[in-house]
Design a protein around this motif. Sequence first.
Motif, PDB file in Angstrom:
ATOM      1  N   ARG A   1       0.820  -1.207   0.000  1.00 51.20           N
ATOM      2  CA  ARG A   1       0.000   0.000   0.000  1.00 51.20           C
ATOM      3  C   ARG A   1       0.855   1.258   0.000  1.00 51.20           C
ATOM      4  NH1 ARG A   1      -4.524  -2.346   4.231  1.00 51.20           N
ATOM      5  NH2 ARG A   1      -5.902  -3.268   2.617  1.00 51.20           N
ATOM      6  N   VAL A   2       1.921   1.256   0.764  1.00 47.79           N
ATOM      7  CA  VAL A   2       2.821   2.417   0.761  1.00 47.79           C
ATOM      8  C   VAL A   2       3.438   2.620  -0.624  1.00 47.79           C
ATOM      9  CG1 VAL A   2       4.988   3.315   1.678  1.00 47.79           C
ATOM     10  CG2 VAL A   2       3.313   2.292   3.230  1.00 47.79           C
ATOM     11  N   ALA A   3       3.851   1.519  -1.245  1.00 41.00           N
ATOM     12  CA  ALA A   3       4.435   1.618  -2.580  1.00 41.00           C
ATOM     13  C   ALA A   3       3.426   2.151  -3.589  1.00 41.00           C
ATOM     14  CB  ALA A   3       4.957   0.250  -3.024  1.00 41.00           C
ATOM     15  N   VAL A   4       2.175   1.671  -3.502  1.00 36.37           N
ATOM     16  CA  VAL A   4       1.150   2.109  -4.443  1.00 36.37           C
ATOM     17  C   VAL A   4       0.814   3.584  -4.229  1.00 36.37           C
ATOM     18  CG1 VAL A   4      -1.276   1.841  -5.077  1.00 36.37           C
ATOM     19  CG2 VAL A   4       0.170  -0.170  -4.807  1.00 36.37           C
ATOM     20  N   ILE A   5       0.654   4.000  -2.988  1.00 38.06           N
ATOM     21  CA  ILE A   5       0.349   5.409  -2.716  1.00 38.06           C
ATOM     22  C   ILE A   5       1.492   6.302  -3.177  1.00 38.06           C
ATOM     23  CG2 ILE A   5      -0.026   7.085  -0.866  1.00 38.06           C
ATOM     24  CD1 ILE A   5      -1.555   4.908   0.627  1.00 38.06           C
ATOM     25  N   THR A   6       2.735   5.856  -2.961  1.00 40.83           N
ATOM     26  CA  THR A   6       3.883   6.630  -3.445  1.00 40.83           C
ATOM     27  C   THR A   6       3.869   6.724  -4.970  1.00 40.83           C
ATOM     28  OG1 THR A   6       5.205   5.891  -1.554  1.00 40.83           O
ATOM     29  CG2 THR A   6       6.395   6.784  -3.447  1.00 40.83           C
ATOM     30  N   ALA A   7       3.575   5.618  -5.628  1.00 42.60           N
ATOM     31  CA  ALA A   7       3.523   5.617  -7.094  1.00 42.60           C
ATOM     32  C   ALA A   7       2.423   6.540  -7.605  1.00 42.60           C
ATOM     33  CB  ALA A   7       3.308   4.193  -7.612  1.00 42.60           C
ATOM     34  N   VAL A   8       1.238   6.476  -6.991  1.00 39.27           N
ATOM     35  CA  VAL A   8       0.135   7.340  -7.412  1.00 39.27           C
ATOM     36  C   VAL A   8       0.505   8.808  -7.221  1.00 39.27           C
ATOM     37  CG1 VAL A   8      -2.224   8.042  -6.860  1.00 39.27           C
ATOM     38  CG2 VAL A   8      -1.656   5.622  -7.050  1.00 39.27           C
ATOM     39  N   THR A   9       1.156   9.125  -6.113  1.00 40.95           N
ATOM     40  CA  THR A   9       1.577  10.500  -5.861  1.00 40.95           C
ATOM     41  C   THR A   9       2.549  10.974  -6.931  1.00 40.95           C
ATOM     42  OG1 THR A   9       1.293  10.200  -3.476  1.00 40.95           O
ATOM     43  CG2 THR A   9       2.666  12.039  -4.199  1.00 40.95           C
ATOM     44  N   LEU A  10       3.542  10.158  -7.241  1.00 32.71           N
ATOM     45  CA  LEU A  10       4.524  10.540  -8.255  1.00 32.71           C
ATOM     46  C   LEU A  10       3.869  10.703  -9.624  1.00 32.71           C
ATOM     47  CD1 LEU A  10       7.501   8.198  -7.265  1.00 32.71           C
ATOM     48  CD2 LEU A  10       7.406  10.674  -7.001  1.00 32.71           C
ATOM     49  N   LEU A  11       3.018   9.754  -9.996  1.00 34.64           N
ATOM     50  CA  LEU A  11       2.427   9.758 -11.334  1.00 34.64           C
ATOM     51  C   LEU A  11       1.401  10.878 -11.488  1.00 34.64           C
ATOM     52  CD1 LEU A  11       1.975   5.897 -11.753  1.00 34.64           C
ATOM     53  CD2 LEU A  11       3.664   7.335 -12.903  1.00 34.64           C
ATOM     54  N   ALA A  12       0.435  10.933 -10.573  1.00 36.46           N
ATOM     55  CA  ALA A  12      -0.603  11.956 -10.689  1.00 36.46           C
ATOM     56  C   ALA A  12      -0.037  13.351 -10.458  1.00 36.46           C
ATOM     57  CB  ALA A  12      -1.730  11.670  -9.696  1.00 36.46           C
ATOM     58  N   GLY A  13       0.884  13.474  -9.502  1.00 35.10           N
ATOM     59  CA  GLY A  13       1.481  14.782  -9.238  1.00 35.10           C
ATOM     60  C   GLY A  13       2.291  15.289 -10.405  1.00 35.10           C
ATOM     61  N   ALA A  14       3.114  14.436 -10.999  1.00 39.58           N
ATOM     62  CA  ALA A  14       3.926  14.852 -12.143  1.00 39.58           C
ATOM     63  C   ALA A  14       3.060  15.181 -13.347  1.00 39.58           C
ATOM     64  CB  ALA A  14       4.931  13.758 -12.486  1.00 39.58           C
ATOM     65  N   ALA A  15       2.048  14.355 -13.606  1.00 40.80           N
ATOM     66  CA  ALA A  15       1.179  14.593 -14.760  1.00 40.80           C
ATOM     67  C   ALA A  15       0.410  15.903 -14.607  1.00 40.80           C
ATOM     68  CB  ALA A  15       0.210  13.425 -14.934  1.00 40.80           C
ATOM     69  N   THR A  16      -0.104  16.167 -13.417  1.00 38.13           N
ATOM     70  CA  THR A  16      -0.855  17.398 -13.197  1.00 38.13           C
ATOM     71  C   THR A  16       0.050  18.618 -13.277  1.00 38.13           C
ATOM     72  OG1 THR A  16      -2.419  16.206 -11.782  1.00 38.13           O
ATOM     73  CG2 THR A  16      -2.392  18.602 -11.610  1.00 38.13           C
ATOM     74  N   ALA A  17       1.251  18.531 -12.722  1.00 36.49           N
ATOM     75  CA  ALA A  17       2.180  19.654 -12.806  1.00 36.49           C
ATOM     76  C   ALA A  17       2.549  19.960 -14.250  1.00 36.49           C
ATOM     77  CB  ALA A  17       3.439  19.351 -11.988  1.00 36.49           C
ATOM     78  N   ALA A  18       2.668  18.929 -15.074  1.00 38.95           N
ATOM     79  CA  ALA A  18       3.111  19.124 -16.446  1.00 38.95           C
ATOM     80  C   ALA A  18       1.997  19.602 -17.365  1.00 38.95           C
ATOM     81  CB  ALA A  18       3.698  17.822 -16.990  1.00 38.95           C
ATOM     82  N   ALA A  19       0.805  19.033 -17.233  1.00 44.97           N
ATOM     83  CA  ALA A  19      -0.256  19.303 -18.207  1.00 44.97           C
ATOM     84  C   ALA A  19      -1.510  19.879 -17.600  1.00 44.97           C
ATOM     85  CB  ALA A  19      -0.611  17.997 -18.944  1.00 44.97           C
ATOM     86  N   GLY A  20      -1.578  20.040 -16.289  1.00 45.20           N
ATOM     87  CA  GLY A  20      -2.789  20.517 -15.673  1.00 45.20           C
ATOM     88  C   GLY A  20      -3.752  19.379 -15.392  1.00 45.20           C
ATOM     89  N   PRO A  21      -4.918  19.680 -14.848  1.00 47.37           N
ATOM     90  CA  PRO A  21      -5.884  18.634 -14.493  1.00 47.37           C
ATOM     91  C   PRO A  21      -6.558  18.032 -15.727  1.00 47.37           C
ATOM     92  CG  PRO A  21      -6.794  20.803 -14.026  1.00 47.37           C
ATOM     93  CD  PRO A  21      -5.377  21.027 -14.443  1.00 47.37           C
ATOM     94  N   ILE A  22      -6.315  16.751 -15.966  1.00 42.40           N
ATOM     95  CA  ILE A  22      -6.925  16.012 -17.076  1.00 42.40           C
ATOM     96  C   ILE A  22      -7.610  14.783 -16.483  1.00 42.40           C
ATOM     97  CG2 ILE A  22      -6.523  14.752 -19.226  1.00 42.40           C
ATOM     98  CD1 ILE A  22      -4.065  16.486 -19.673  1.00 42.40           C
ATOM     99  N   GLY A  23      -8.897  14.664 -16.689  1.00 39.74           N
ATOM    100  CA  GLY A  23      -9.651  13.595 -16.066  1.00 39.74           C
ATOM    101  C   GLY A  23     -10.006  12.458 -16.999  1.00 39.74           C
ATOM    102  N   PHE A  24     -10.469  11.368 -16.409  1.00 37.26           N
ATOM    103  CA  PHE A  24     -11.087  10.219 -17.063  1.00 37.26           C
ATOM    104  C   PHE A  24     -10.113   9.265 -17.761  1.00 37.26           C
ATOM    105  CE2 PHE A  24     -14.591  13.321 -16.899  1.00 37.26           C
ATOM    106  CZ  PHE A  24     -15.511  12.575 -16.198  1.00 37.26           C
ATOM    107  N   VAL A  25      -8.871   9.662 -18.001  1.00 41.79           N
ATOM    108  CA  VAL A  25      -7.932   8.745 -18.644  1.00 41.79           C
ATOM    109  C   VAL A  25      -7.684   7.542 -17.739  1.00 41.79           C
ATOM    110  CG1 VAL A  25      -5.589   8.462 -19.548  1.00 41.79           C
ATOM    111  CG2 VAL A  25      -6.840  10.589 -19.970  1.00 41.79           C
ATOM    112  N   GLY A  26      -7.464   7.804 -16.460  1.00 41.68           N
ATOM    113  CA  GLY A  26      -7.224   6.719 -15.516  1.00 41.68           C
ATOM    114  C   GLY A  26      -8.443   5.891 -15.219  1.00 41.68           C
ATOM    115  N   LEU A  27      -9.621   6.360 -15.585  1.00 40.22           N
ATOM    116  CA  LEU A  27     -10.838   5.573 -15.408  1.00 40.22           C
ATOM    117  C   LEU A  27     -11.074   4.649 -16.594  1.00 40.22           C
ATOM    118  CD1 LEU A  27     -13.588   4.995 -13.960  1.00 40.22           C
ATOM    119  CD2 LEU A  27     -14.521   6.863 -15.340  1.00 40.22           C
ATOM    120  N   MET A  28     -10.981   5.196 -17.800  1.00 43.01           N
ATOM    121  CA  MET A  28     -11.375   4.446 -18.998  1.00 43.01           C
ATOM    122  C   MET A  28     -10.387   3.357 -19.369  1.00 43.01           C
ATOM    123  SD  MET A  28     -12.969   7.362 -21.514  1.00 43.01           S
ATOM    124  CE  MET A  28     -11.630   8.537 -21.324  1.00 43.01           C
ATOM    125  N   VAL A  29      -9.107   3.700 -19.424  1.00 40.20           N
ATOM    126  CA  VAL A  29      -8.126   2.773 -19.982  1.00 40.20           C
ATOM    127  C   VAL A  29      -8.006   1.488 -19.162  1.00 40.20           C
ATOM    128  CG1 VAL A  29      -5.707   2.468 -20.624  1.00 40.20           C
ATOM    129  CG2 VAL A  29      -6.871   4.622 -21.128  1.00 40.20           C
TER     130      VAL A  29
END
Length: 345
Positions: A248-276
């Motif tokens: 769980r710690v590894a997954v939460i760390t991964a989500v933080t890195l991935l979602a945080g980096a993606a949002t910082a780079a491109a802004g808030p983009i939704g639904f990609v993580g839901l659909m794919v």
Amino acid sequence: MSTAREAAAPGLVGTNARRSLWLLVCVGALVLVLLLGIAVGSKNIPLRTVVEALLHHDDSGDHIIVWQLRLPRTLLGLVTGAALGVSGALIQALTRNPLADPGILGVNAGAGFAVTLGVGFLGLSDITGYLWFSFAGAIAVTALVYALGSVGRAGATPIRLTLVGVAVGALLGGVSTGITLLRPEVFDTMRSWGAGSLAGRDGRTVLVVLPFVLAGLALALVAARPLNAIALGDDLARTLGARITRTRVAVITAVTLLAGAATAAAGPIGFVGLMVPHVVRWFVGPDQRWIIPYTIVCAPILLTVADVAGRVVLSSQELRVSVVTAFVGAPVLILLARRAKVSAL
């Protein structure tokens, strides 16, 4: 809770050999889509010219467009798409919530809110500065949503996590908008970011977020096998030798890195993580060891196609990629919510 029968479901592509073959097909499709992303825009560039520009760069007009405008944007779509898709797959697996993704659970909103605070009150205007705010916002909201959703006898059920995430995301989004309206001069340079877009970014943005995305993807791949055990329930996962807390710690760390980096780079983009992840599970079954590699490849395909569609759907201007993904993703969310049984987790 998923049953053992669901965990063994093969999906539409039943054998590992077929999964490997189709993964190669998806990689080929990704390459074609990336080339399409470079070729299509306000000025269409022939694919032959795109390949020539990539292999034998010169100072001609089309080659300059490819290298200075289209290539950084397409690479950002590749990196951001993989980050958003895998973070969604991880959240769905960890919470056993088939309706979860970083946008719906408020993770993207938390990252965006933290960036807004950094820009509005500390004067940050460079991604190297507000990237860390994005990480802090992502991890804080992840913890907050899970804590609020766990209150009560029922615990953190999928519906409660979704409702809490939507509420927290709406609240933070409203506060962020208010701060932006109060200090519009500060946010003039951030308008494209706030709308969720791949446009206007240079190669430096990709280079800044790439190490964090790669680290998050590596953690996701390492956590794939124990996530399969956790999907069967904590008690059974322990008997199978899974280290639940560490996973769980590894997954939460991964989500933080991935979602945080993606949002910082491109802004808030939704639904990609839901659909794919849902589409991937229909094909390969609930095995995270296949879901995550497929998502790494397929999520950038979706995001790049959405970006290309945003460029060509209107003749006089361009739609932000976040608008296109929302236009596609909202009906998908409604369909998933109405189904009696969504794809097994």
